[in-house]
Write a protein that holds these residues in place. Structure first.
Motif, mmCIF file in Angstrom:
data_model
loop_
_atom_site.group_PDB
_atom_site.id
_atom_site.type_symbol
_atom_site.label_atom_id
_atom_site.label_comp_id
_atom_site.label_asym_id
_atom_site.label_seq_id
_atom_site.Cartn_x
_atom_site.Cartn_y
_atom_site.Cartn_z
ATOM 1 N N THR A 1 -4.290 3.547 4.930
ATOM 2 C CA THR A 1 -3.350 4.655 5.031
ATOM 3 C C THR A 1 -4.084 5.961 4.742
ATOM 4 O O THR A 1 -4.733 6.091 3.706
ATOM 5 C CB THR A 1 -2.191 4.486 4.029
ATOM 6 O OG1 THR A 1 -1.493 3.276 4.333
ATOM 7 C CG2 THR A 1 -1.230 5.666 4.112
ATOM 8 N N LEU B 1 1.099 4.220 -3.032
ATOM 9 C CA LEU B 1 0.798 5.625 -2.772
ATOM 10 C C LEU B 1 2.014 6.508 -3.056
ATOM 11 O O LEU B 1 1.878 7.593 -3.638
ATOM 12 C CB LEU B 1 0.343 5.788 -1.318
ATOM 13 C CG LEU B 1 -0.266 7.130 -0.924
ATOM 14 C CD1 LEU B 1 -1.462 7.465 -1.810
ATOM 15 C CD2 LEU B 1 -0.680 7.099 0.543
ATOM 16 N N GLN B 2 3.201 6.059 -2.667
ATOM 17 C CA GLN B 2 4.413 6.828 -2.912
ATOM 18 C C GLN B 2 4.725 6.917 -4.410
ATOM 19 O O GLN B 2 5.107 7.978 -4.911
ATOM 20 C CB GLN B 2 5.590 6.184 -2.171
ATOM 21 C CG GLN B 2 5.491 6.307 -0.666
ATOM 22 C CD GLN B 2 6.496 5.435 0.065
ATOM 23 O OE1 GLN B 2 7.418 4.887 -0.532
ATOM 24 N NE2 GLN B 2 6.320 5.302 1.380
ATOM 25 N N GLU C 1 0.811 -1.216 0.000
ATOM 26 C CA GLU C 1 0.000 0.000 0.000
ATOM 27 C C GLU C 1 0.849 1.273 0.000
ATOM 28 O O GLU C 1 0.609 2.204 -0.787
ATOM 29 C CB GLU C 1 -0.946 0.001 1.199
ATOM 30 C CG GLU C 1 -1.883 1.192 1.228
ATOM 31 C CD GLU C 1 -3.046 0.984 2.171
ATOM 32 O OE1 GLU C 1 -4.001 0.278 1.775
ATOM 33 O OE2 GLU C 1 -2.998 1.498 3.302
ATOM 34 N N GLN C 2 1.839 1.355 0.879
ATOM 35 C CA GLN C 2 2.683 2.542 0.939
ATOM 36 C C GLN C 2 3.452 2.736 -0.362
ATOM 37 O O GLN C 2 3.609 3.869 -0.847
ATOM 38 C CB GLN C 2 3.665 2.430 2.107
ATOM 39 C CG GLN C 2 3.021 2.516 3.476
ATOM 40 C CD GLN C 2 2.574 3.933 3.812
ATOM 41 O OE1 GLN C 2 3.058 4.895 3.227
ATOM 42 N NE2 GLN C 2 1.652 4.065 4.751
ATOM 43 N N LYS C 3 3.916 1.657 -0.955
ATOM 44 C CA LYS C 3 4.680 1.754 -2.197
ATOM 45 C C LYS C 3 3.811 2.303 -3.333
ATOM 46 O O LYS C 3 4.261 3.127 -4.137
ATOM 47 C CB LYS C 3 5.245 0.380 -2.577
ATOM 48 C CG LYS C 3 6.192 -0.198 -1.542
ATOM 49 C CD LYS C 3 6.594 -1.627 -1.889
ATOM 50 C CE LYS C 3 7.474 -2.221 -0.806
ATOM 51 N NZ LYS C 3 7.848 -3.628 -1.109
ATOM 52 N N ASN D 1 5.085 13.644 2.676
ATOM 53 C CA ASN D 1 4.748 12.403 3.369
ATOM 54 C C ASN D 1 5.869 11.376 3.307
ATOM 55 O O ASN D 1 5.825 10.369 4.013
ATOM 56 C CB ASN D 1 3.463 11.798 2.787
ATOM 57 C CG ASN D 1 2.254 12.655 3.084
ATOM 58 O OD1 ASN D 1 1.884 13.515 2.284
ATOM 59 N ND2 ASN D 1 1.636 12.460 4.229
#
Length: 366
Positions: free
Chosen positions: A200, A167-168, A163-165, A210
């Motif tokens: 997130t 979004l980034q 998920e973080q990857k 962020n």
């Protein structure tokens, strides 16, 4: 006589950032501001439809026919996409994409982040796309620096650990455009305040502030430090590229550039599998100064790759420039070395003229 000022500027690997909002940088593409949507936001596949009026006759080239022929000959253009490397890090890669209509480039960039999509044949060895296979980019809408992206339901088909990857990757790819500061998410016309799998927060939009590839090291006093995005080199086969890593650096003030340089010289944490390209003993000999966007750094001769040729390794230059031009107010870097009148790159070319981040990042305008 003191050497002529060496001004270096960079790009990939963006990239701020906890990000200070990149960006995307001199040489970043610019999306023309779109008209505000009505109260119930409407979206469009073609950014031209909401980007304003056509240019007037006096804004068009006097060499219309010649310009048209020139544009027709340009079938591809360099774009920066944030992909996953073999270590699972989100990193910028510059790829040749089909040259699209000006206001369609943001949608195109997202489409080239989709697994099994058009980027497949262009992927460098060891790299992969980030967005779930089958994701369609329904529409884009830009207002006051916030780019709202509406995607299909397939977007939500990803593992929680990705998920973080995702979004980034989306945020950094889109904020390379000058007037995109934040990114918001809609899925099939429904606004999302958080990511669909692990929740997130997205809120009113995600920016480079962020962070990316966030690393929380040991022995750092979070109260006495600031999140900064540092660019470290990495090796994949024969390719050398830079990875942006957001970590905390102990700083005395917002303009404590010496602490950032020291963190780069010390190199990345061992568990990041990244490279330290600075020679042992490299250090600043004076406090950094900034004037009209130009940051001046004075180093001892340990920074040189070859003292006889007064050359600095290209990887060292790129590491410094990508990191420091990510800081607010820094547009270029001027490096002095000891009493040398001039310093050179690895090919023997003197650094004599001001250059900007686009030395390392593809340039273009819409």
């Amino acid at each position: 006589m003191r050497k002529q000022s060496l001004i270096i500027s960079a790009g990939v690997l963006g990239i701020a950032l906890v990000m200070t909002g990149c960006g995307v940088f001199q040489g970043e593409q610019t999306l023309k501001e779109m008209d505000a949507p009505p109260e119930e936001a409407t979206f469009t596949d073609n950014l031209d439809e909401v980007a304003g009026d056509e240019p007037q006759e006096d804004e068009k080239s006097e060499n219309g026919a010649e310009d048209s022929e020139s544009e027709a000959e340009t079938t591809t253009v360099e774009r920066q996409l944030y992909l996953l490397d073999a270590n699972g890090m989100v990193v910028p890669q510059t790829l040749e994409l089909p040259n699209m209509e000006s206001k369609e480039v943001a949608k195109q960039a997202l489409e080239y982040l989709v697994k099994d999509g058009p980027v497949t044949e262009l992927l460098p060895d060891g790299f992969e796309a980030v967005l779930p296979a089958g994701t369609a980019i329904n529409s884009l809408n830009l207002k006051d620096g916030v780019l709202t992206v509406d995607v299909s339901k397939e977007f939500a088909d990803y593992r929680p650990e990705d998920e973080q990857k995702i979004l980034q990757s989306m945020t950094y790819t889109l904020t390379q455009f000058d007037n995109v500061e934040r990114v918001k998410l809609w899925i099939n016309g429904e606004e999302k305040k958080e990511m669909p799998v692990s929740g997130t927060p997205i809120g009113e939009g995600v920016s480079r502030a962020n962070g990316i590839n966030i690393y929380n090291g040991d022995n750092i006093d979070l109260m006495e430090s600031e999140a900064v995005t540092l660019y470290y080199p990495a090796q994949q086969g024969e390719q050398l590229y830079h990875v942006p890593v957001t970590q905390h650096v102990e700083k005395q003030s917002a303009e404590d550039f010496a602490s950032i340089v020291q963190a780069l010289v010390e190199g990345p944490a061992n568990d990041l599998n990244l490279l330290n390209v600075f020679n042992s003993g490299t250090s600043l000999t004076a406090d950094p100064t900034i004037d009209d966007g130009v940051l001046t750094l004075d180093f001892n001769e340990n920074i040189l790759e070859n003292a006889e040729n007064a050359s600095i390794a290209d990887e060292v230059m790129e590491t410094l420039v990508l990191t420091l031009t990510d800081q607010p107010g820094v547009e270029a870097v001027d490096i002095n070395v000891g009493n040398l009148e001039q310093v050179f790159n690895e090919k023997g070319t003197a650094y004599t003229e001001p250059v900007t981040r686009n030395t390392f990042v593809p340039t273009g305008s819409l």
